[in-house]
Design a protein around this motif. Structure first.
Motif, PDB file in Angstrom:
ATOM      1  N   SER A 259     -31.471 -14.549 -25.442  1.00 40.14           N
ATOM      2  CA  SER A 259     -31.344 -15.932 -25.917  1.00 40.14           C
ATOM      3  C   SER A 259     -32.669 -16.683 -25.840  1.00 40.14           C
ATOM      4  CB  SER A 259     -30.294 -16.682 -25.094  1.00 40.14           C
ATOM      5  OG  SER A 259     -30.787 -16.997 -23.796  1.00 40.14           O
ATOM      6  N   GLY A 260     -33.575 -16.197 -24.990  1.00 37.34           N
ATOM      7  CA  GLY A 260     -34.855 -16.867 -24.804  1.00 37.34           C
ATOM      8  C   GLY A 260     -34.777 -18.078 -23.900  1.00 37.34           C
ATOM      9  N   ILE A 261     -33.631 -18.241 -23.243  1.00 35.25           N
ATOM     10  CA  ILE A 261     -33.434 -19.393 -22.353  1.00 35.25           C
ATOM     11  C   ILE A 261     -33.697 -18.954 -20.916  1.00 35.25           C
ATOM     12  CG2 ILE A 261     -31.821 -21.188 -21.594  1.00 35.25           C
ATOM     13  CD1 ILE A 261     -32.587 -21.238 -24.609  1.00 35.25           C
ATOM     14  N   PRO A 262     -34.597 -19.629 -20.190  1.00 36.08           N
ATOM     15  CA  PRO A 262     -34.832 -19.263 -18.786  1.00 36.08           C
ATOM     16  C   PRO A 262     -33.569 -19.459 -17.947  1.00 36.08           C
ATOM     17  CG  PRO A 262     -36.543 -20.753 -19.618  1.00 36.08           C
ATOM     18  CD  PRO A 262     -35.452 -20.738 -20.638  1.00 36.08           C
ATOM     19  N   LEU A 263     -33.383 -18.610 -16.957  1.00 31.92           N
ATOM     20  CA  LEU A 263     -32.194 -18.678 -16.109  1.00 31.92           C
ATOM     21  C   LEU A 263     -32.010 -20.063 -15.498  1.00 31.92           C
ATOM     22  CD1 LEU A 263     -29.832 -17.198 -14.672  1.00 31.92           C
ATOM     23  CD2 LEU A 263     -31.449 -16.652 -12.842  1.00 31.92           C
ATOM     24  N   LEU A 333     -23.186 -31.643 -19.710  1.00 34.52           N
ATOM     25  CA  LEU A 333     -24.084 -32.691 -20.153  1.00 34.52           C
ATOM     26  C   LEU A 333     -24.794 -32.279 -21.431  1.00 34.52           C
ATOM     27  CD1 LEU A 333     -25.689 -33.694 -16.714  1.00 34.52           C
ATOM     28  CD2 LEU A 333     -23.675 -34.687 -17.843  1.00 34.52           C
ATOM     29  N   THR A 334     -25.030 -33.241 -22.300  1.00 32.71           N
ATOM     30  CA  THR A 334     -25.694 -32.988 -23.574  1.00 32.71           C
ATOM     31  C   THR A 334     -27.039 -32.297 -23.366  1.00 32.71           C
ATOM     32  OG1 THR A 334     -24.634 -34.914 -24.574  1.00 32.71           O
ATOM     33  CG2 THR A 334     -26.615 -34.081 -25.658  1.00 32.71           C
ATOM     34  N   GLY A 335     -27.249 -31.224 -24.111  1.00 30.48           N
ATOM     35  CA  GLY A 335     -28.513 -30.509 -24.053  1.00 30.48           C
ATOM     36  C   GLY A 335     -28.571 -29.415 -23.010  1.00 30.48           C
ATOM     37  N   GLU A 336     -27.599 -29.391 -22.109  1.00 32.88           N
ATOM     38  CA  GLU A 336     -27.601 -28.356 -21.071  1.00 32.88           C
ATOM     39  C   GLU A 336     -27.000 -27.053 -21.598  1.00 32.88           C
ATOM     40  OE1 GLU A 336     -27.494 -30.782 -16.827  1.00 32.88           O
ATOM     41  OE2 GLU A 336     -25.684 -29.727 -17.511  1.00 32.88           O
ATOM     42  N   TYR A 337     -27.397 -25.963 -20.938  1.00 31.67           N
ATOM     43  CA  TYR A 337     -26.913 -24.641 -21.325  1.00 31.67           C
ATOM     44  C   TYR A 337     -25.849 -24.144 -20.347  1.00 31.67           C
ATOM     45  CZ  TYR A 337     -30.943 -24.343 -24.466  1.00 31.67           C
ATOM     46  OH  TYR A 337     -31.866 -24.568 -25.470  1.00 31.67           O
ATOM     47  N   ALA A 338     -24.907 -23.391 -20.896  1.00 32.07           N
ATOM     48  CA  ALA A 338     -23.871 -22.754 -20.080  1.00 32.07           C
ATOM     49  C   ALA A 338     -23.762 -21.291 -20.497  1.00 32.07           C
ATOM     50  CB  ALA A 338     -22.523 -23.448 -20.262  1.00 32.07           C
ATOM     51  N   LEU A 339     -23.355 -20.463 -19.557  1.00 28.46           N
ATOM     52  CA  LEU A 339     -23.112 -19.052 -19.826  1.00 28.46           C
ATOM     53  C   LEU A 339     -21.618 -18.784 -19.695  1.00 28.46           C
ATOM     54  CD1 LEU A 339     -24.317 -16.152 -20.255  1.00 28.46           C
ATOM     55  CD2 LEU A 339     -24.330 -15.954 -17.753  1.00 28.46           C
ATOM     56  N   PHE A 340     -21.006 -18.245 -20.750  1.00 23.88           N
ATOM     57  CA  PHE A 340     -19.602 -17.852 -20.741  1.00 23.88           C
ATOM     58  C   PHE A 340     -19.553 -16.335 -20.634  1.00 23.88           C
ATOM     59  CE2 PHE A 340     -19.714 -21.945 -22.649  1.00 23.88           C
ATOM     60  CZ  PHE A 340     -18.447 -22.521 -22.624  1.00 23.88           C
TER      61      PHE A 340
END
Length: 357
Positions: A259-263, A333-340
């Motif tokens: 995803s390219g998103i840092p942990l 929260l808007t803009g935050e990332y979640a992992l499902f």
């Protein structure tokens, strides 16, 4: 850019609450049909210590899986304000269909999705309704499929439901039956044209069938005197646990890395509620893979303590609880990332990274 975002959600939790004390008078046997030596009090205490389950929900006798799916779907539609006729697909993840309390046979004709569409009184013939049996990861897989439809331009609105009635397919003489419960959760995924990526950013699925296909199977009751040949859900708990803590963390890391998103930017992990000890172990091992352990507190909301393991319904129910602020200390929260993420029969593992719009 076409993005897939969650527009609304809903859930159904059965009204019957089953505390651990319910099992104190149950007769439990091992896989060889021998009575367990441990007292039920010790068995229940051990289960609670490992899984953290204090109670679970059982479906009312007058309802079935399709009813739960419908209730969750109706709530998702109400919360989103969307016209049901505008849905392009209804995808229902489940594994056992409708099961009567006194006739424990799988019933999926018509499909659960067709029954839900019928109950919603949708007239549109191009609202395509189909079922997805994929073990506990079924709802996550449904979201992945829905994302493909939306990003291809084939669909604009898709309802994805996870519904399961495990209490009627669990062997009452198998101590693993204490883990299982019932429920349903639903979300509506909608297309959003926006240059900045939001919604489902990346996903990953794997199926390990060569050596692990039969960690969850169907089999006769452990009680040799059970009156008929009904097949119940059976689980090789130890092997399943070993598989999950070894394989799930590396799979989640691959999904995150792609995803390219840092942990550190992932603020919520919504994982299948199968076993609290296992889930905590998976999360800590994930952070260890990044050289960071243990995982920070508050990252992983948990519902298993009160709701048990309701298979494909656990993740969408968990999402709905957090989204509607009914889980203390947790919010999106808007803009935050979640992992499902989920793991289950097959054995299958899947995950997706989601950015809240």
């Amino acid at each position: 850019m076409i993005n897939s975002i969650i527009k609304g959600s809903g859930k159904y939790l059965p009204n019957i609450k089953i505390p651990n004390d319910y099992f104190l008078t149950r007769k439990f046997y091992d896989s060889d049909g021998q009575p367990l030596v441990k007292s039920n009090k010790d068995i229940v205490a051990t289960l609670q210590k490992i899984t953290e389950i204090r109670e679970r929900r059982y479906l009312e006798d007058n309802l079935m899986t399709s009813d739960m799916a419908y209730f969750a779907a109706k709530e998702a539609l109400d919360s989103s304000g969307i016209d049901a006729e505008s849905l392009d697909y209804i995808i229902v993840a489940h594994n056992f269909g409708d099961i009567l309390p006194d006739n424990k046979r799988v019933d999926i004709c018509p499909t659960i999705a067709a029954r839900v569409k019928h109950k919603l009184a949708i007239k549109n013939p191009y609202t395509v309704a189909y079922d997805l049996p994929f073990g506990c990861p079924g709802w996550v897989q449904g979201m992945i499929q829905a994302n493909y439809y939306i990003k291809s331009g084939d669909a604009k609105r898709i309802m994805v439901i996870g519904a399961e009635n495990l209490s009627r397919i669990s062997d009452p003489h198998d101590m693993d039956s204490m883990i299982f419960s019932d429920g349903a959760g639903a979300v509506i995924l909608e297309a959003l044209e926006q240059k900045e990526p939001v919604g489902i950013i990346n996903h990953l699925t794997r199926s390990d069938t060569l050596e692990h296909a039969h960690l969850l199977t169907m089999g006769a009751s452990y009680n040799k005197d059970y009156p008929d040949s009904t097949l119940f859900l059976k689980m090789n708990g130890r092997k399943l646990y070993e598989y999950a803590i070894k394989t799930v963390p590396t799979t989640l890391k691959t999904c995150i890395d792609r995803s390219g998103i840092p942990l550190e930017r992932i603020k919520k992990v919504l994982i299948h509620q199968a076993n609290a000890k296992m889930d905590h172990n998976i999360l800590d091992r994930l952070f260890h893979l990044y050289g960071d352990a243990p995982a920070p507190a508050g990252l992983m909301p948990m519902s298993i303590q009160e709701l048990g393991n309701n298979s494909v319904a656990t993740v969408p129910i968990l999402y709905d609880m957090v989204a509607k602020s009914s889980m203390e200390g947790h919010a999106f929260l808007t803009g935050e990332y979640a992992l499902f993420a989920s793991v289950g029969a097959g054995m299958n593992i899947n995950a997706f990274v989601y950015r809240h719009p």
